[in-house]
Design an enzyme around this catalytic site. Structure first.
Site, mmCIF file in Angstrom:
data_model
loop_
_atom_site.group_PDB
_atom_site.id
_atom_site.type_symbol
_atom_site.label_atom_id
_atom_site.label_comp_id
_atom_site.label_asym_id
_atom_site.label_seq_id
_atom_site.Cartn_x
_atom_site.Cartn_y
_atom_site.Cartn_z
ATOM 1 N N LYS A 239 0.834 -1.202 0.000
ATOM 2 C CA LYS A 239 0.000 0.000 0.000
ATOM 3 C C LYS A 239 0.872 1.256 0.000
ATOM 4 O O LYS A 239 0.634 2.187 -0.775
ATOM 5 C CB LYS A 239 -0.909 -0.048 1.234
ATOM 6 C CG LYS A 239 -1.874 1.094 1.374
ATOM 7 C CD LYS A 239 -3.109 0.691 2.164
ATOM 8 C CE LYS A 239 -2.858 0.496 3.640
ATOM 9 N NZ LYS A 239 -2.648 1.746 4.391
ATOM 10 N N SER A 240 1.871 1.287 0.872
ATOM 11 C CA SER A 240 2.724 2.488 0.970
ATOM 12 C C SER A 240 3.419 2.764 -0.355
ATOM 13 O O SER A 240 3.479 3.912 -0.824
ATOM 14 C CB SER A 240 3.800 2.282 2.041
ATOM 15 O OG SER A 240 3.224 2.151 3.305
ATOM 16 N N SER B 80 6.928 9.080 12.289
ATOM 17 C CA SER B 80 5.834 8.925 11.327
ATOM 18 C C SER B 80 6.349 9.102 9.905
ATOM 19 O O SER B 80 6.811 10.182 9.531
ATOM 20 C CB SER B 80 4.726 9.950 11.592
ATOM 21 O OG SER B 80 3.878 10.035 10.453
ATOM 22 N N GLN C 71 4.483 9.092 7.361
ATOM 23 C CA GLN C 71 3.542 9.956 6.627
ATOM 24 C C GLN C 71 3.931 11.417 6.769
ATOM 25 O O GLN C 71 3.931 12.174 5.789
ATOM 26 C CB GLN C 71 2.119 9.731 7.131
ATOM 27 C CG GLN C 71 1.594 8.341 6.798
ATOM 28 C CD GLN C 71 0.205 8.085 7.322
ATOM 29 O OE1 GLN C 71 -0.378 8.944 8.008
ATOM 30 N NE2 GLN C 71 -0.348 6.933 7.023
ATOM 31 N N ASP D 18 1.641 -1.264 11.962
ATOM 32 C CA ASP D 18 0.345 -1.710 11.433
ATOM 33 C C ASP D 18 0.007 -3.156 11.827
ATOM 34 O O ASP D 18 -1.070 -3.653 11.485
ATOM 35 C CB ASP D 18 0.333 -1.592 9.903
ATOM 36 C CG ASP D 18 0.372 -0.134 9.459
ATOM 37 O OD1 ASP D 18 -0.120 0.732 10.211
ATOM 38 O OD2 ASP D 18 0.906 0.143 8.369
ATOM 39 N N ARG E 190 -6.879 1.433 17.923
ATOM 40 C CA ARG E 190 -6.618 -0.015 17.811
ATOM 41 C C ARG E 190 -6.369 -0.687 19.160
ATOM 42 O O ARG E 190 -6.549 -1.896 19.276
ATOM 43 C CB ARG E 190 -5.464 -0.285 16.839
ATOM 44 C CG ARG E 190 -5.905 -0.043 15.412
ATOM 45 C CD ARG E 190 -4.860 -0.433 14.387
ATOM 46 N NE ARG E 190 -5.461 -0.334 13.059
ATOM 47 C CZ ARG E 190 -4.778 -0.167 11.938
ATOM 48 N NH1 ARG E 190 -3.467 -0.082 11.967
ATOM 49 N NH2 ARG E 190 -5.412 -0.094 10.780
HETATM 50 C C1 S3P Z 1 2.464 4.697 6.318
HETATM 51 C C2 S3P Z 1 2.969 5.081 7.546
HETATM 52 C C3 S3P Z 1 2.421 4.618 8.834
HETATM 53 C C4 S3P Z 1 1.497 3.418 8.650
HETATM 54 C C5 S3P Z 1 0.553 3.585 7.496
HETATM 55 C C6 S3P Z 1 1.324 3.766 6.199
HETATM 56 C C7 S3P Z 1 3.090 5.223 5.094
HETATM 57 O O1 S3P Z 1 1.679 5.668 9.406
HETATM 58 O O2 S3P Z 1 0.763 3.184 9.832
HETATM 59 O O3 S3P Z 1 -0.293 2.455 7.359
HETATM 60 O O4 S3P Z 1 2.804 4.705 3.999
HETATM 61 O O5 S3P Z 1 3.880 6.169 5.196
HETATM 62 P P1 S3P Z 1 2.367 6.802 10.352
HETATM 63 O O6 S3P Z 1 3.247 7.619 9.505
HETATM 64 O O7 S3P Z 1 1.204 7.585 10.893
HETATM 65 O O8 S3P Z 1 3.094 6.032 11.433
#
Ligand code: S3P
Length: 435
Positions: A24-25, A169, A171, A317, A348
């Site tokens: 997904k990422s 994070s 993200q 995750d 969660r």
């Molecule tokens: C992700 C980062 C993680 C993860 C999410 C996907 C990403 O989140 O939990 O499912 O693709 O960068 P956080 O950055 O909030 O930890």
């Protein structure tokens, strides 16, 4: 619309080869960087999930041509760094925190305004963690008291900053790096613990000068990206459900081919091994700059552990699945330092604790984790609260339960793992849709 519930019944050994869908990422990032590059990027192994399709649809709304040439295959016709055009309707990120937070960074440097919206769950997720550092770069993004929708005001001159993340994070890091593409000067992000580095690796693959090492990334703005082809590995987080299921169900043996093994994603592998799991990696190789390998998992008796706090970001995750493993392992498992779990697609810690208790497990919630005493699971009814990973984790619990489990609100499994019911059933899960 009628809610989609599952029934997961007790089962025996799991067997076979399980090909889990694309990461997904990586899929989100492939669409975004492909869009900003010059030329055509051919993406294979793209996750056909609602989250990643939402990101592709947003980019199409912004004027990018994205061709579907087969299942999991896209050709992204990049428009270049300044080729996006504004949309007159809100951009819908669906359930995807990654989509919304990364797009916030990407859109902050555009000449036009945008509005980012999401579903009910995403509309409750904290956004100041991205809007505040982006504001320090000169961006202007309004939230609703820190929550979506995000009104991104374009036409701002961004400048690079050096930012130390308060919470690990990927993200937030990625949002700042994407804004940094448009900024004057250097953008540097420092993390309290290294997180997944897909944005950094992929920017380098697209030819953008970037310096990065675990825990730190630095780039300067105003270069160009050249289109490149991307092979998306299978998603370790989707493989995780099968790693746990085969570990805990007696008589199981599963093979999971070509799973992405980026070291910032494989914390669960280490945690399960520490609990006594029998998981082998074969055929380790590199694909598109990412380590991948085949995972072979056989049933083994598990025991409780004190999870090392430094592993938490590498398995952020995977906690719902780990909680299920812990609830049938011998002895106590203690998780600390995982308060971030409270702001995922659901809280969660609370959702898993309520569900596990409802089916007879012994779990005590703490503010940043849980204590779980292993035992047996009776069965009953649990709520996933629309959280895909909670639904799939309780499907594992159902296999081990005495009476089976009804799992409420499972439609969002399609956000990250389309075809889960079919794939799981093919290897021995007794999983079906409830009437
Ligand atoms: C992700 C980062 C993680 C993860 C999410 C996907 C990403 O989140 O939990 O499912 O693709 O960068 P956080 O950055 O909030 O930890």
């Amino acid at each position: 619309m009628k809610q989609l519930d599952w029934i997961s019944r007790p089962g025996h050994g799991l067997h076979g080869v399980v090909r889990v869908p694309g990461d997904k990422s990586v899929s989100h990032r492939a669409m975004m960087l492909g869009a900003l590059a010059n030329g055509r990027s051919h993406v294979r192994g793209f996750l056909e999930g609602e989250d990643t399709r939402a990101t592709a649809a947003v980019l199409q709304q912004l004027g990018v041509r994205i061709e579907t040439v087969g299942d999991g295959e896209r050709i992204v016709h990049g428009v270049g760094l300044h080729g996006l055009r504004g949309a007159d309707t809100p951009l819908d990120c669906g359930n995807a925190g990654t989509g919304m937070r990364l797009l916030a960074g990407l859109l902050a440097g555009q000449s036009f305004d945008s509005v980012l919206v999401g579903d009910e769950s995403l509309s409750k997720r904290p956004m100041r963690r991205v809007t505040e550092p982006l504001a320090a770069m000169g961006a202007s993004i309004d939230t609703q008291d820190g929550l979506p929708p995000l009104q991104v005001h374009g036409g701002k001159n961004l400048r690079g900053i050096r930012y130390t993340l308060p919470v690990a994070s990927a993200q937030v890091k990625s949002a700042l790096l994407l804004a940094g593409l448009y900024a004057e000067g250097e953008t540097e992000v420092i993390e309290p613990h290294p997180t997944r580095d897909y944005t950094e690796r992929m920017l380098a693959a697209f030819g953008w000068p970037i310096a990065f090492e675990p825990g730190r990334a630095r780039l300067s703005g105003r270069h160009e990206m050249k289109a490149t082809d991307i092979d998306v590995p299978a998603d370790f987080s989707s493989a995780a459900f099968f790693l746990v299921a085969a570990s805990v169900v007696p008589g199981s043996e599963l093979r999971l081919p070509a799973v992405g093994l980026n070291p910032r994603r494989t914390g669960l592998l280490h945690a399960l091994r520490l609990m006594g799991a029998d998981i082998r990696v074969e055929n380790e190789r590199e694909s598109g700059g990412e380590p991948v390998g085949d995972l072979i998992v056989c049933h083994a008796p598990l025991h409780g552990i004190e999870l090392p706090v430094e592993w938490v970001p590498d398995m952020i995750d995977e906690f719902p699945a780990l909680f299920v493993a812990a609830s049938v392992a011998s002895g106590r498992t203690v998780v600390r330092g995982a308060a971030e779990l409270r702001v995922k697609e659901s809280d969660r810690i609370a959702t898993m604790a309520a569900g596990l208790r409802a089916i007879g497990a012994r779990i005590e919630e703490t503010p940043d984790g849980a204590m779980i005493d292993g035992g047996s699971l009776a069965g009953g009814t649990v709520e996933s609260h629309g959280d895909h990973r909670i639904a799939m984790s309780f499907a594992i619990a159902g296999l081990l339960s005495r009476d089976g489990i009804r799992i409420g609100d499972c439609a969002n499994v399609a956000t990250s793992f389309p075809g889960f019911v079919e794939l799981a059933s093919a290897c021995g899960f007794q999983l079906g849709i409830a009437d």
